[in-house]
Design a protein around this motif. Sequence first.
Motif, short mmCIF file in Angstrom:
data_model
loop_
_atom_site.label_atom_id
_atom_site.label_comp_id
_atom_site.label_asym_id
_atom_site.label_seq_id
_atom_site.Cartn_x
_atom_site.Cartn_y
_atom_site.Cartn_z
N GLN A 139 47.91 72.28 16.90
CA GLN A 139 48.64 71.52 18.21
C GLN A 139 49.76 70.94 17.55
OE1 GLN A 139 47.20 71.75 20.88
NE2 GLN A 139 45.31 72.88 20.37
N THR A 140 50.72 70.80 18.66
CA THR A 140 52.07 70.21 18.16
C THR A 140 51.78 68.56 18.85
OG1 THR A 140 53.28 72.10 18.31
CG2 THR A 140 54.45 70.06 18.68
N VAL A 141 52.28 67.83 17.83
CA VAL A 141 52.15 66.23 18.23
C VAL A 141 53.58 65.97 18.42
CG1 VAL A 141 50.08 65.99 17.16
CG2 VAL A 141 52.05 65.84 15.82
N LYS A 142 54.06 64.71 19.31
CA LYS A 142 55.13 64.17 19.77
C LYS A 142 55.01 62.80 19.82
CE LYS A 142 56.63 68.48 22.12
NZ LYS A 142 57.20 69.04 23.37
N THR A 143 56.35 62.12 19.85
CA THR A 143 56.44 60.59 20.33
C THR A 143 55.90 60.26 21.75
OG1 THR A 143 58.58 60.77 20.44
CG2 THR A 143 57.75 60.25 18.17
N LYS A 144 55.77 59.30 22.03
CA LYS A 144 55.78 58.79 23.59
C LYS A 144 56.92 59.46 24.08
CE LYS A 144 52.31 54.90 23.05
NZ LYS A 144 52.37 53.34 23.34
N GLU A 145 58.16 59.00 23.69
CA GLU A 145 59.37 59.09 24.29
C GLU A 145 59.59 60.79 24.44
OE1 GLU A 145 58.98 57.33 21.61
OE2 GLU A 145 59.26 55.09 22.42
N ARG A 146 59.24 61.48 23.67
CA ARG A 146 59.14 62.77 23.78
C ARG A 146 58.41 63.43 24.88
NH1 ARG A 146 63.22 66.31 22.27
NH2 ARG A 146 64.07 65.77 20.15
N TRP A 147 57.28 62.77 24.91
CA TRP A 147 56.24 63.10 26.09
C TRP A 147 56.55 62.73 27.48
CZ3 TRP A 147 53.52 66.97 25.08
CH2 TRP A 147 52.80 67.44 23.84
N LEU A 148 57.44 61.62 27.50
CA LEU A 148 58.09 61.20 28.69
C LEU A 148 59.03 62.08 29.37
CD1 LEU A 148 58.39 57.32 28.13
CD2 LEU A 148 56.89 58.36 29.60
N ARG A 149 59.60 62.92 28.30
CA ARG A 149 60.54 63.61 29.04
C ARG A 149 59.94 64.81 29.49
NH1 ARG A 149 64.84 64.31 23.81
NH2 ARG A 149 64.98 62.04 23.57
N GLU A 150 58.76 65.16 29.36
CA GLU A 150 58.12 66.32 29.74
C GLU A 150 57.05 65.70 31.29
OE1 GLU A 150 55.98 68.64 27.13
OE2 GLU A 150 57.63 68.68 25.82
N GLY A 151 57.30 64.30 31.51
CA GLY A 151 56.53 63.81 32.63
C GLY A 151 55.14 63.43 32.28
N LEU A 152 54.86 63.22 31.06
CA LEU A 152 53.56 62.70 30.58
C LEU A 152 53.65 61.70 29.93
CD1 LEU A 152 52.54 66.31 29.25
CD2 LEU A 152 52.00 65.51 31.28
N GLN A 153 52.46 60.82 29.89
CA GLN A 153 52.26 59.46 29.32
C GLN A 153 51.18 59.45 28.60
OE1 GLN A 153 52.55 56.53 32.22
NE2 GLN A 153 50.66 57.04 32.95
N VAL A 154 51.17 58.80 27.44
CA VAL A 154 49.80 58.59 26.67
C VAL A 154 48.84 57.73 27.54
CG1 VAL A 154 48.80 57.67 24.34
CG2 VAL A 154 51.34 58.81 24.56
N LYS A 155 47.67 58.05 27.37
CA LYS A 155 46.67 57.30 27.90
C LYS A 155 46.26 55.96 27.37
CE LYS A 155 43.87 61.48 29.04
NZ LYS A 155 42.74 62.46 28.77
N ALA A 156 45.78 55.12 28.14
CA ALA A 156 45.48 53.70 27.50
C ALA A 156 44.39 53.56 26.28
CB ALA A 156 45.09 52.81 28.55
N ASN A 157 44.78 52.99 25.48
CA ASN A 157 43.67 52.77 24.20
C ASN A 157 43.71 53.79 23.25
OD1 ASN A 157 43.09 49.98 25.12
ND2 ASN A 157 41.50 50.96 26.29
N GLU A 158 44.76 54.81 23.27
CA GLU A 158 44.90 55.99 22.47
C GLU A 158 45.60 55.72 21.35
OE1 GLU A 158 43.38 58.96 22.55
OE2 GLU A 158 42.60 59.02 24.68
N LEU A 159 45.01 56.04 20.18
CA LEU A 159 45.59 55.55 18.88
C LEU A 159 46.39 57.04 18.28
CD1 LEU A 159 42.36 54.10 16.87
CD2 LEU A 159 44.47 52.84 18.02
N PRO A 160 47.44 56.82 17.61
CA PRO A 160 48.09 58.03 17.35
C PRO A 160 47.41 59.03 16.05
CG PRO A 160 48.85 56.07 16.28
CD PRO A 160 47.98 55.87 17.20
N VAL A 161 47.51 60.28 16.42
CA VAL A 161 46.78 60.88 15.55
C VAL A 161 47.65 61.20 14.09
CG1 VAL A 161 45.59 62.17 17.36
CG2 VAL A 161 47.77 62.84 16.60
N LYS A 162 48.77 60.76 14.20
CA LYS A 162 49.54 60.96 13.01
C LYS A 162 50.70 59.81 12.91
CE LYS A 162 51.38 64.93 10.14
NZ LYS A 162 51.71 66.09 10.09
N GLU A 163 51.13 59.64 11.82
CA GLU A 163 52.23 58.55 11.42
C GLU A 163 53.06 59.16 10.58
OE1 GLU A 163 51.20 54.29 11.19
OE2 GLU A 163 49.61 54.24 13.08
N LEU A 164 54.47 58.97 10.82
CA LEU A 164 55.30 59.55 9.82
C LEU A 164 56.34 58.46 9.33
CD1 LEU A 164 56.62 63.01 11.41
CD2 LEU A 164 54.80 62.47 9.80
#
Length: 351
Positions: free
Chosen positions: A73-98
Motif C-alpha cells: 500500500q502507498t502511504v502519504k501525508t495528511k496534506e497529500r490526502w487532502l489534495r484528493e479530497g480525503l482526510q485522516v480519521k480521528a485518533n488515527e496514528l501514523p503507520v510510518k514516520e520519516l
Amino acid sequence: MNDSFVLTRSSLEDIELETRALTEPLPTNQLAYKAHPLYALERWLTKYQVLHPKGPILGFCKGYHVYPRTCVQTVKTKERWLREGLQVKANELPVKELKPSMKTQKLQDFEADDYECTDSKENIKLYGSWQLEPLNLPHAMNGIVPKNERGQVDVWSEKCLPPGTVHLRFPRAFSVAKRLEIDYAPAMVGFEFKNGRSYPVFDGIVVCAEFKDVLLEAFAEEEQRRQAEEKRRDETEALRRWYQLISSIVTRQRLKNRYNNGLPSEILTEVQHVNDKESNATVSDSYGNNETPQNQQLNTSDNNLDLKASISTHTKEHEHVFLKEYESFDEETSLLTKRCQCGFSVQVEEL
C-alpha cells in the motif's frame, strides 16, 4: 478481419502470460521481487510503501518473507490526502514516520511533498488509505466563506471546496467582490519552486454559490466599460498624433513657401537683367563676334561672380524696414504679411 485477428491474438497472448505468471514457482533471486507483478519482499519497498495487511506469507527467499503484491500500500501525508479530497480519521496514528530530508525535492516528483521542504525538524507522518474518510469541510453560511488559519482556501481540486462555495477564476475577481462588499477567500492552487524554496500560487477566489451570478454580471459590465474606456483612449491618442502630423506638414510647407520665395524684388530684377545681357551677348557673338567660346565662358562666369557679390552686398548692407501701411491681414489663414520697400515680405501667424 485483420484487425479482429490481431486483437484476438493479442488477447490470447495476454491470457497465456497471466496464466504462466500465476502458475510459475516463486523466484529464487531477490532482485526478481523488486518489480514483480505478483510477489514482493519487504526489503524492496520504497519509503512511501508499507505492507497492509502483512500477510499471508507465500514463501521464503534467502530468509525473507514473500508477500502478495496486493498487500503493498502507498502511504502519504495528511496534506497529500487532502489534495484528493480525503482526510485522516480521528485518533488515527501514523503507520510510518520519516526523518525530514534537507534535500529540496521537485514538485513533479510523486513521492515529494511540498511540506517536506520546510525547515521543520519534526518527523514526516504518513497515513494509509484505510485510515481515511471523505473530506468533511464546514458549510458556507450567511454568505461567509469558511477559511483556514491562513485566511485562504486550499483548492487542490474541486473536492477541496467547502460545500456551498464556488471557485471563480476570471481576472480581477477579488476587486469586483471587494467593490460589491461580498465575502471571498483567495484560492491557493499549488506551489512553485524558486531558488530552492516553495511559494504558494493563487488563482481566483472562492465565494458562496449564491453570489456567483452577481459577480459574473458585475465583471461583464466592468469589462465592457473597461474596453469602452480603452477604445476611447486609443481614439484620443490617434487623433492627437494625426493632429501633430498634420501640424508638422503645414508648418513645414509654410516655412518652405516663406523662405524659398522671399528674395527682394530688386535682386530678382537684377538677376533677370543679367540673364538678358547674357542672352544678347550670345546673339551678337553668333552674328560675327570674334571672341572664342573660351572667352565667352570666362565672361559668363565673371558676370555670375559679380551678380553673387552684388546680392550678398545688397543683403548685408540693406536693413529691412516694415511700415504699418504696407501690412496686410488674411482672415481665413490668420496670417499677417509685413513688407519692406525693397520688396521683401514676411508672414506672421496671429494667435
